[in-house]
Design a protein around this motif. Structure first.
Motif, PDB file in Angstrom:
ATOM      1  N   LYS B  94       0.823  -1.207   0.000  1.00 14.70           N
ATOM      2  CA  LYS B  94       0.000   0.000   0.000  1.00 14.70           C
ATOM      3  C   LYS B  94       0.862   1.264   0.000  1.00 14.70           C
ATOM      4  O   LYS B  94       0.481   2.279  -0.553  1.00 14.70           O
ATOM      5  N   ASN B  95       2.007   1.154   0.660  1.00 11.44           N
ATOM      6  CA  ASN B  95       2.883   2.323   0.710  1.00 11.44           C
ATOM      7  C   ASN B  95       4.031   2.131  -0.274  1.00 11.44           C
ATOM      8  O   ASN B  95       4.845   1.224  -0.106  1.00 11.44           O
ATOM      9  N   LEU B  96       4.076   2.979  -1.280  1.00 12.26           N
ATOM     10  CA  LEU B  96       5.123   2.833  -2.294  1.00 12.26           C
ATOM     11  C   LEU B  96       6.382   3.567  -1.842  1.00 12.26           C
ATOM     12  O   LEU B  96       6.744   4.625  -2.363  1.00 12.26           O
ATOM     13  N   ASN B  97       7.027   3.022  -0.834  1.00  9.82           N
ATOM     14  CA  ASN B  97       8.282   3.602  -0.390  1.00  9.82           C
ATOM     15  C   ASN B  97       9.327   2.499  -0.232  1.00  9.82           C
ATOM     16  O   ASN B  97       9.043   1.321  -0.449  1.00  9.82           O
ATOM     17  N   THR B  98      10.519   2.911   0.130  1.00 10.60           N
ATOM     18  CA  THR B  98      11.641   1.962   0.129  1.00 10.60           C
ATOM     19  C   THR B  98      11.740   1.139   1.408  1.00 10.60           C
ATOM     20  O   THR B  98      12.776   0.508   1.652  1.00 10.60           O
ATOM     21  N   ALA B 109      18.767  -5.445  -3.318  1.00 11.71           N
ATOM     22  CA  ALA B 109      19.762  -5.167  -4.359  1.00 11.71           C
ATOM     23  C   ALA B 109      19.270  -4.145  -5.380  1.00 11.71           C
ATOM     24  O   ALA B 109      20.036  -3.733  -6.238  1.00 11.71           O
ATOM     25  N   ILE B 110      18.003  -3.753  -5.275  1.00 11.04           N
ATOM     26  CA  ILE B 110      17.476  -2.777  -6.239  1.00 11.04           C
ATOM     27  C   ILE B 110      17.315  -1.437  -5.535  1.00 11.04           C
ATOM     28  O   ILE B 110      16.704  -1.354  -4.464  1.00 11.04           O
ATOM     29  N   THR B 111      17.886  -0.421  -6.134  1.00 14.13           N
ATOM     30  CA  THR B 111      17.695   0.927  -5.576  1.00 14.13           C
ATOM     31  C   THR B 111      16.666   1.668  -6.413  1.00 14.13           C
ATOM     32  O   THR B 111      16.587   1.487  -7.633  1.00 14.13           O
ATOM     33  N   ARG B 112      15.899   2.494  -5.752  1.00 18.77           N
ATOM     34  CA  ARG B 112      14.806   3.218  -6.408  1.00 18.77           C
ATOM     35  C   ARG B 112      15.091   4.706  -6.279  1.00 18.77           C
ATOM     36  O   ARG B 112      15.339   5.207  -5.185  1.00 18.77           O
ATOM     37  N   GLN B 113      15.072   5.374  -7.422  1.00 18.69           N
ATOM     38  CA  GLN B 113      15.453   6.788  -7.419  1.00 18.69           C
ATOM     39  C   GLN B 113      14.382   7.618  -8.116  1.00 18.69           C
ATOM     40  O   GLN B 113      13.967   7.284  -9.226  1.00 18.69           O
ATOM     41  N   GLU B 121      13.464   5.596 -11.252  1.00 14.85           N
ATOM     42  CA  GLU B 121      14.487   4.805 -11.941  1.00 14.85           C
ATOM     43  C   GLU B 121      14.994   3.723 -10.990  1.00 14.85           C
ATOM     44  O   GLU B 121      15.188   3.979  -9.803  1.00 14.85           O
ATOM     45  N   TYR B 122      15.219   2.549 -11.539  1.00 19.88           N
ATOM     46  CA  TYR B 122      15.637   1.411 -10.715  1.00 19.88           C
ATOM     47  C   TYR B 122      17.011   0.915 -11.158  1.00 19.88           C
ATOM     48  O   TYR B 122      17.254   0.736 -12.354  1.00 19.88           O
ATOM     49  N   HIS B 123      17.875   0.746 -10.208  1.00 21.52           N
ATOM     50  CA  HIS B 123      19.235   0.259 -10.497  1.00 21.52           C
ATOM     51  C   HIS B 123      19.500  -1.019  -9.711  1.00 21.52           C
ATOM     52  O   HIS B 123      19.061  -1.162  -8.574  1.00 21.52           O
ATOM     53  N   ILE B 124      20.248  -1.916 -10.340  1.00 16.40           N
ATOM     54  CA  ILE B 124      20.610  -3.175  -9.680  1.00 16.40           C
ATOM     55  C   ILE B 124      22.020  -3.043  -9.112  1.00 16.40           C
ATOM     56  O   ILE B 124      22.943  -2.667  -9.844  1.00 16.40           O
ATOM     57  N   GLN B 125      22.169  -3.350  -7.844  1.00 19.80           N
ATOM     58  CA  GLN B 125      23.506  -3.409  -7.254  1.00 19.80           C
ATOM     59  C   GLN B 125      24.011  -4.846  -7.411  1.00 19.80           C
ATOM     60  O   GLN B 125      23.559  -5.741  -6.701  1.00 19.80           O
TER      61      GLN B 125
END
Lengths: 598, 193
Positions: B94-98, B109-113, B121-125
């Motif tokens: 329900k909450n679209l946060n990290t 492993a996925i960062t959200r920017q 934007e999503y990046h894979i570490q």
């Protein structure tokens, strides 16, 4: 005396100190690695049950901020533990190796510095010197054992890092945990082959290369049996013309046997020799059934282990919509998730594999068909559609031809034009022909659109393609295919059409059937059976058999004028295409398989 | 000491000189051995056919390396930069946060920017990715499939018999020419090993 004592008690030199320190260090690392082994075996860093339980609790009460904070802290700890353990394993192993090497080097140096004197034969065995020597030996052996044990544990730990994540990772979604009650797929699907799991490699290796004449297709054996959906070649033609025209499900008149099918499936029966084959599946189980053709008894049922979760399917399709196919040696089955298997007629799995979960709506429904040593699979989906031929003995891909088409649910047909044999496949935007030997596309013609469900009809060099919201097209096949005529009055979205040399019969899913002249497209007659139709009509001799959704078989003459021969009822809903063999009709209806005839 | 023994004895300087010479020769030999296959014939590497991949998760557990050499790769050209990313968030959040309670990836492993409303934007570490395919499955189911599993050629040992290929239920892993070592969809990959 005191001075003498000081002289005899020699202080540790540098190498002895190094030996002692490295020995103790190696011992400590050994103990830590062994402890780490037991710790990691208990840990499940990916699928943390506690974390999942906490998240489920949070879903029930989203306002619980304390719980939210607890989850985040626990998640951080779990991840830290996971990666720290990996670092410990790698680094600990190197440390132990270094410690042992230094220890050995120090021992060698100490030994080298010792004054070599000739050993004196001791009169008594149990002397102080001998005891010390033995103690050193045992200590060295014990230390070595400990180091080896730790190394082995470090190695095993490293290998077993996989295990904690396997259960979770295989589901791909922690909310939809899949458990196969009968078998673990990894055991059944991952033997020593990168292609497909072949159960009997010896058998596969020793199979002689088949020699056949392509123009013999369909063979006499295929014609004598009913090897695939809609008969040999999958064009809706039965090569037997002695099927019964009268029966009654309620009283059991002319019904030889009726057997319950364990699992649901929208596939239709196929027949070979004394066997009738069906498949069934639900979300957790996939099975292939072999029925005794004379008694109806289930001779065997073989579980096809699920290699991956099944995609979402519609009720009209289910997880076992594609009909099986047989070549007289094996029976081949494919399921909604792309799992495909070959099972011999004794029920033994020969090979199995997965074609990739099809990316399409409703679920996979294209039936299989065999061309001599090749199992033909039409795999049309949103992205990466393919027509492929798998080796019937091993499951290995013989050829795979990419198709630039949209998703389709129709099944491939194999026709003998007299000069060559072609695989005909229908999907938006049209009908395509492929060489069964090489997979090369021979020709293609645009003639349809949308979500194609019906398969083609073929007779006398003309193929007929129909689809709802598109059109009915008669196509003269050949290197330069041409559309002879088109019509859009009566179109089908589920049942496939059938054709004789002169007449084409198109059944619509809402119950009307139209008859056309195959060459000119002239409409001869239309009849409304007032019941929905999902089953495909079959031509048996000079009659057409068409089952409606209520379980009534409409039998009429394949003629210019509509003449009803009979309308026997089973009394159970049926959306399946019947199979014909040896004067008997095999019908799947409700949860049962019926044998009609004597 | 005899004259013969005198001739055999190496001085320290000779020993060092010869040691350096052997080291250089050995180094050249190793380099030549490594380069020879590339010069003589085309090298093949293991790679995943994304069209066949069923995201079963075995890549995470079957690889001999820990973490696996299989990683999630992101085809940015395909990505919808969705706020509600099926590869990033668990189902039904329900909450679209990290917050950890919302993330699908077990190792974060996925960062959200944030880019601009409503795009992220999503990046894979790569160091954290274990190749479990959860995000790939999520993106495939609810997005457009821009997250894809690939064998990271910089990590892969290119074993003679790939243990993942052996376990793969859909035969998605096969040897490909090193010149085309990545088989991602929706991206003009440079195909560099």
């Amino acid at each position: 005396m005191i001075k003498e004592d000081k002289k005899t008690k020699r202080p540790f030199d540098l190498w002895e100190s190094i030996f002692l320190v490295s020995g103790v260090f190696s011992f400590v690392v050994c103990v830590l690695l062994i402890a780490n082994y037991f710790q990691i075996n208990r840990a499940d860093p990916v699928n943390t049950k506690v974390l999942n339980a906490l998240i489920e609790r949070l879903e029930q009460d989203e306002s619980d901020q304390a719980l939210r904070t607890e989850i985040r802290e626990f998640d951080l700890l779990a991840r830290k533990a996971y990666f720290t353990n990996q670092w410990q394993i790698r680094f600990g192993g190197y440390l132990l190796l270094a410690g042992v090497l230094v220890c050995i080097l120090a021992a060698l140096m100490i030994d080298a510095k010792k004054t070599k004197v000739k050993e004196i034969e001791l009169p008594v065995k149990k002397t102080y010197v001998l005891t010390q020597r033995n103690a050193r030996k045992w200590l060295s052996a014990g230390g070595l054992m400990l180091a080896v044990t730790a190394m082995v544990f470090a190695y095993i730990t490293h290998k077993n890092m996989e295990d904690p994540v396997s259960g979770e990772a295989s589901t791909g979604n922690d909310r939809n945990t899949f458990v196969d009650p009968e078998s673990n797929r990894s055991d059944d699907l991952s033997p020593d082959t990168t292609q497909f799991a072949v159960a009997d490699t010896a058998k596969a290796d020793t199979v002689k290369k088949l020699v056949f004449n392509p123009l013999d297709y369909p063979t006499a054996a295929m014609k004598n049996n009913f090897p695939t959906f809609r008969g040999a070649g999958a064009i809706g033609l039965s090569h037997k013309n002695n099927a019964p025209v009268s029966w009654d499900g309620a009283s059991g008149r002319n019904i030889k046997w009726k057997t319950a099918v364990p699992l649901p499936g929208m596939n239709s029966p196929i027949v070979w020799g004394n066997f009738v084959f069906l498949t069934g599946a639900n979300e957790v189980k996939q099975e292939v059934y072999c029925f005794n053709k004379n008694t109806g008894k289930i001779i065997w049922k073989t579980n096809v282990p699920k290699s991956t979760q099944s995609p979402k399917v519609s009720d009209d399709t289910g997880h076992a919509a594609a009909s099986a196919a047989t070549d007289g040696e094996n029976v081949y089955a494919v399921f909604s998730n792309g799992d495909i298997a070959a099972i011999d007629h004794a029920g033994k799995m020969i090979w199995s594999g997965n074609l990739g979960v099809p990316d399409k709506s409703y679920g996979h429904s294209s039936s299989l068909i065999v061309y001599f040593d090749k199992l033909i699979v039409q795999y049309d989906q949103k992205k990466g559609s393919n027509l492929m031929a798998l080796d019937t003995k091993t499951g290995k891909t013989i050829w795979s031809t990419p198709r630039k088409v949209k998703s389709s649910w129709s099944s491939p047909s194999i026709v003998n034009t007299g000069s060559r044999v072609e695989i005909l496949v229908l999907a938006d935007p049209g009908l395509s022909s492929y060489d069964p030997a090489t997979g090369k596309q021979l020709w293609s013609i645009n003639c349809t659109s949308g979500e194609v469900g019906p398969s083609i009809a073929y007779a006398n060099g003309i193929a007929f393609a129909v689809n709802e919201y598109a059109k009915l097209a008669a196509i003269k096949v050949g290197d330069q295919p041409t559309i002879l005529w088109e019509n859009n009055d009566y179109l089908s979205d589920v049942p496939s059409p059938v054709a004789t040399k002169d007449f084409l019969f198109v059944a619509t899913s809402y119950g009307e059937v139209a008859c056309y002249n195959t060459k000119s497209g002239e409409e001869y007659w239309v009849h409304d059976f007032e019941a929905g139709i999902y089953s495909s009509p079959m031509i048996v001799g000079k009659l057409v058999y068409l089952m409606d959704r209520k379980g009534t078989m409409h039998i009429f003459k394949a003629e210019k004028k509509f003449t009803l021969v009979g309308e026997p009822m089973l009394g159970e809903k049926s959306d399946y295409t019947p199979a014909f063999a040896d004067g008997q009709v095999f019908i799947r209806a409700g949860n049962n398989l019926y044998c009609i005839g004597k | 000491m005899s004259a013969e023994e005198k001739n055999i004895k190496l001085t320290r300087r000779d020993f060092v000189r010869k040691g350096i010479q052997f080291s250089i020769l050995g180094g050249i030999g190793v380099m030549a051995g490594g380069l020879l296959p590339k010069l003589v014939g085309q090298e093949y590497v293991w790679q995943i056919d994304t069209k066949k991949c069923t995201h079963c998760g075995r890549c995470a557990t079957s690889c001999i390396k820990t973490p696996s050499a299989v990683k999630c790769f992101h085809a940015f050209d395909m990505c919808g930069y969705c706020d509600l990313c099926g590869g990033y968030f668990r189902q039904g959040v329900k909450n679209l946060n990290t917050g950890a309670e919302n993330q699908l990836c077990p190792t974060a492993a996925i960062t959200r920017q944030f880019i601009e409303e409503p795009f992220f934007e999503y990046h894979i570490q790569k160091d954290l990715c274990i190749g479990c395919a959860k995000c790939v499955k999520g993106c495939e189911a609810f997005g457009n499939g821009s997250l894809q599993l690939q064998v990271d050629q910089s990590i892969c040992d290119n074993c003679n018999e790939c243990s993942i290929a052996r376990d793969c239920p859909s035969n998605a892993i096969s040897r490909v020419p090193s010149g085309k070592s990545y088989l991602m969809q929706g991206i003009n990959w440079k195909n560099e090993t």
